[in-house]
Motif scaffolding. Structure first.
Motif, short mmCIF file in Angstrom:
data_model
loop_
_atom_site.label_atom_id
_atom_site.label_comp_id
_atom_site.label_asym_id
_atom_site.label_seq_id
_atom_site.Cartn_x
_atom_site.Cartn_y
_atom_site.Cartn_z
N ARG A 169 -5.58 -7.66 -1.92
CA ARG A 169 -6.22 -6.54 -2.33
C ARG A 169 -7.29 -6.45 -3.45
O ARG A 169 -8.13 -5.85 -3.51
CB ARG A 169 -5.03 -5.53 -2.98
CG ARG A 169 -5.52 -4.01 -3.29
CD ARG A 169 -5.96 -3.16 -2.09
NE ARG A 169 -6.58 -1.86 -2.69
CZ ARG A 169 -7.84 -1.82 -2.86
NH1 ARG A 169 -8.65 -2.98 -2.52
NH2 ARG A 169 -8.37 -0.72 -2.89
N SER A 187 0.37 5.07 6.31
CA SER A 187 0.19 4.70 4.77
C SER A 187 -0.67 5.68 3.72
O SER A 187 -0.34 5.54 2.69
CB SER A 187 -0.56 3.39 4.92
OG SER A 187 0.49 2.38 5.60
N PHE A 188 -1.70 5.94 4.30
CA PHE A 188 -2.86 6.93 3.56
C PHE A 188 -2.08 8.31 3.32
O PHE A 188 -2.25 8.66 2.33
CB PHE A 188 -3.98 6.89 4.04
CG PHE A 188 -5.16 7.69 3.27
CD1 PHE A 188 -5.27 7.21 2.06
CD2 PHE A 188 -5.71 8.65 3.76
CE1 PHE A 188 -6.34 7.91 1.11
CE2 PHE A 188 -6.44 9.35 2.89
CZ PHE A 188 -7.01 8.97 1.68
N LYS A 233 -2.30 3.07 9.68
CA LYS A 233 -2.94 3.31 8.67
C LYS A 233 -2.91 4.80 7.98
O LYS A 233 -2.80 4.88 6.65
CB LYS A 233 -4.68 3.00 9.19
CG LYS A 233 -5.66 3.42 8.03
CD LYS A 233 -6.97 2.75 8.73
CE LYS A 233 -8.12 2.91 7.64
NZ LYS A 233 -9.42 2.63 8.27
N LEU A 236 -8.97 -2.21 4.62
CA LEU A 236 -7.67 -2.71 5.02
C LEU A 236 -7.55 -3.92 6.08
O LEU A 236 -6.72 -4.57 5.77
CB LEU A 236 -7.11 -1.33 5.88
CG LEU A 236 -5.63 -1.57 6.25
CD1 LEU A 236 -4.69 -1.70 5.10
CD2 LEU A 236 -5.21 -0.22 7.00
N LYS A 263 3.45 1.46 -1.49
CA LYS A 263 4.36 1.54 -3.01
C LYS A 263 5.86 1.20 -2.33
O LYS A 263 6.47 1.79 -3.07
CB LYS A 263 4.17 2.45 -3.58
CG LYS A 263 2.64 2.94 -3.70
CD LYS A 263 2.58 4.14 -4.81
CE LYS A 263 1.01 4.05 -5.19
NZ LYS A 263 -0.07 3.60 -4.13
N LEU A 276 0.90 -1.17 0.03
CA LEU A 276 -0.07 0.09 0.12
C LEU A 276 0.84 1.15 -0.10
O LEU A 276 0.36 2.47 -0.67
CB LEU A 276 -0.95 0.13 1.23
CG LEU A 276 -1.96 -1.06 1.14
CD1 LEU A 276 -3.03 -1.03 2.39
CD2 LEU A 276 -2.95 -0.91 -0.09
#
Lengths: 392, 262
Positions: A235, A183-184, A180, A241, A52, A50
């Motif tokens: 995914r 990551s976002f 979370k 998630l 990358k 997530l």
């Protein structure tokens, strides 16, 4: 499990493997160890994918090789814990090196990654060769770290792996919302007062742990597959998630167990490649068949869509022709309709489908007209298209 | 005009490598204004906002929020980043993203609960997105993504809002909805700073503005500093579309020209 645990002498191999899973020491150890690897790398790999950072996993696992070799050279010990610490340190240094190259030079991320990966891996291979040329026999087995050897797992290794893996997963559960958010949207996390650098280092460390746990079994060359493949497959199946991480762990465990058990039952089959074959099957299955994101699902949706549009197109053609004649049920020849849907073909087939649905009827051979239901349908379709410019 | 200073930027200099992005910027934003930061591409508008939020390393200068360093005032500063700064294919729902605005107040480890969910729904209601609460974020249009980000800032319940191009790539309806929301925030006594690209709408939407091109050219009430002279200083010779008299009554089809196409 109808057969129960009793071992019939005439049983074929397959149930044999199942009962061995519970009774045979080696196989049980191997299966448990690989399950731990799959679960931990599946969970942490989700974050890597997530964020990358899939390739970072590849660099870290390759870079671990010189760490393993040096740890052995310095301590003379082949204790998994010693080698794992060496591997983790080397993976760590490689990661820091990549980050500092990107920050302080004009070299791009992918180039830095490629350089560090190959330099470390090359150095590791050189060290391995040197070790193997040493006259004493203590070095035996170190080269198994290249492609992994599941059968070499001991019970105490699995206990070590279990404790390390459980701690890593416990931390991700505690810091669930922090990871979370990191990551976002890391910038936003920083404005909320979370120490993004610290969290980033912590999460990367956990990914390093997930990688080094699997090195002995899966090997440095292919361990990154265990980080990327289960997460990428998971995914495909979910937009949540939490569900993704659980699924990814399950996929990882499934691939790990089946690959390791296969390679442990067939002598001289290297574990890493066997596990990768298993995980690839999961990836292919998920890429093809997952609802909404799967290739097949998309293919059929597009085909359905195209078919529907073609039918609507013919209905509308007939409707606009009918309007010109002021008689909605006026019949028109096939050749006119063919001209109107220029080159798209399949006009006759579409007309047949439409007539089965009672929307058009053949007045005479080659002459088609709308029915009353067909007129309504055409008007509805046109209305929808006119007012269909809503937000996506 | 004797208002409190919501944001005070002193001698701020930021450089990427050898190239200065912001040079010796002194800027004061009074409490309770709705301010547009305008300037050409590469003028450092985004960098200015990020420097206030301590997201970029500054070479010199300091930032005060209501007289205190930002690190002490974090909780009262809300941030709306550029829509394109995140991956909208991330596996999460609209409501989850909005609840992220409460993570700071929640502190470490504690998870969002019913209270946070209710706040998120209320904020989504305000931006006209309550129907989409359970929607996966990849299924949103650009304008909807922008509204989700605004809702996330709203649940922060801040005093000062910094927004990076909230009008970027949104449709006319969303643009109006966002403007209304910003003006409501100002009416509630909040200070709102917006990086803005469309010069034509500055007098209509904002009451305060800062013109920036690496250096600060001017800042103050729109009626005083949004002048042709200042715009020329900011944009060089590139503001031919803004002629005398057209400022308040530009024809509808010219409203889109601005700087957006770049």
């Amino acid at each position: 499990m109808k057969r129960g645990p009793e071992k019939g002498a005439s049983d074929v191999d397959f149930p044999q493997i199942f009962s061995d899973l519970f009774l045979d020491y080696t196989l049980r150890t191997v299966a448990l160890g690989s399950a731990v690897i799959g679960i931990v790398s599946g969970a942490l790999g989700s974050y890597a994918v997530l964020r990358k950072q899939s390739l970072l996993g590849d660099a870290m696992s390759h870079a671990a090789l010189p760490g393993i070799a040096l740890a052995f050279l310095l301590t003379g010990s082949k204790m998994p814990l010693v080698l794992i610490i060496g591997a983790a340190l080397a993976g760590w240094i490689a990661t820091l090196l990549i980050i500092s190259i990107v920050n302080s030079t004009r070299v791009k991320y992918d180039t830095a990654l490629g350089m560090v990966l190959s330099v470390f891996f090359g150095f590791g291979l050189v060290l391995l060769t040197i070790i193997q040329k040493r006259p004493d026999a203590t070095q035996a087995g170190l080269d198994k770290f290249l492609f992994g050897q599941a059968a070499a797992l001991l019970e105490r290794d699995v206990v070590t792996m279990g404790i390390l893996g459980a701690s890593a997963i416990l931390i991700t559960m505690l810091l669930w919302k922090e990871f979370k958010l990191l990551s976002f949207d890391p910038d936003f996390a920083s404005t909320l007062g979370f120490p993004v650098r610290v969290l980033d280092v912590l999460l990367t460390t956990l990914i390093v742990i997930a990688i080094v746990l699997g090195l002995q079994t899966v090997g440095v060359v292919l361990m990154s597959a265990m980080i990327v493949a289960p997460a990428a497959s998971a995914r495909q199946w979910t937009d949540n998630l939490g569900v993704m991480i659980v699924l990814s762990s399950l996929f990882g465990a499934l691939a790990g167990i089946s690959g390791a058990v296969l390679s442990a039952s067939v002598t001289r089959l290297p574990t890493g490649p066997t596990i990768v074959v298993c995980v690839s099957a999961i990836v292919i299955f998920s890429m093809l068949l997952a609802p909404r994101r799967g290739i097949l699902w998309r293919f059929f949706r597009e085909r359905r869509q195209r078919g529907r549009l073609r039918l609507e197109g013919i209905l509308e053609d007939l409707y606009s022709l009918a309007l010109e004649h002021k008689d909605p049920e006026h019949a028109h020849s096939l050749s006119v309709l063919r001209l109107m849907s220029a080159g798209k073909g399949g006009v006759e087939r579409s007309l047949e489908i439409l007539s089965e649905r009672g929307l058009v009827r053949a007045v005479s051979p080659g002459e088609w007209a709308l029915t009353r239901a067909g007129i309504e349908e055409a008007e509805r379709a046109q209305g929808e298209r006119g007012g269909g410019q809503d937000e996506r | 005009m004797n208002r409190e200073e919501a944001i005070k930027v002193e001698d701020l200099t930021v450089a990427y490598g050898e190239k200065p992005v912001l040079w010796d910027v002194d800027l004061t934003v009074p409490s309770g204004v709705l301010m547009a930061i305008i300037g050409p591409n590469g003028a450092g508008k985004t960098t200015l906002i990020k420097a206030v939020l301590n997201l970029v390393n500054t070479a010199a200068g300091r930032v005060l929020i209501y007289g205190e360093p930002y690190s002490k005032q974090r909780r009262i500063v809300g941030y709306v980043p550029q829509r394109g700064s995140v991956d909208w294919d991330f596996p999460t729902s609209v409501k989850d993203v909005v609840m992220m605005g409460r993570y700071g107040a929640l502190g470490w480890i504690r998870r969002p609960g019913k209270k946070e969910a209710d706040m998120a729904l209320a904020a989504l209601e305000k931006v006209g997105m309550s129907r989409f609460a359970e929607r996966q974020i990849s299924q949103l249009s650009g304008g909807q993504q922008q509204r989700v980000f605004l809702a996330r800032a709203l649940v922060q319940d801040a005093q000062v809002y910094l927004m990076d191009e909230p009008f970027q790539g949104v449709d006319a309806t969303t643009e109006r909805a966002i403007v209304t929301l910003l003006q409501e925030l100002r009416a509630a006594g909040k200070t709102v700073v917006v990086v803005h690209h469309d010069l034509q709408t500055v007098p209509e939407y904002f009451d305060w503005t800062a013109l920036l091109n690496v250096r600060l050219i001017a800042s103050g009430p729109v009626s005083e500093v949004f002048t042709e002279e200042n715009l020329r200083l900011t944009y060089g010779g590139r503001v031919s579309f803004l002629r005398h008299g057209e400022r308040n009554g530009a024809p509808e089809d010219e409203k889109r020209t601005g700087e957006r196409g770049f």
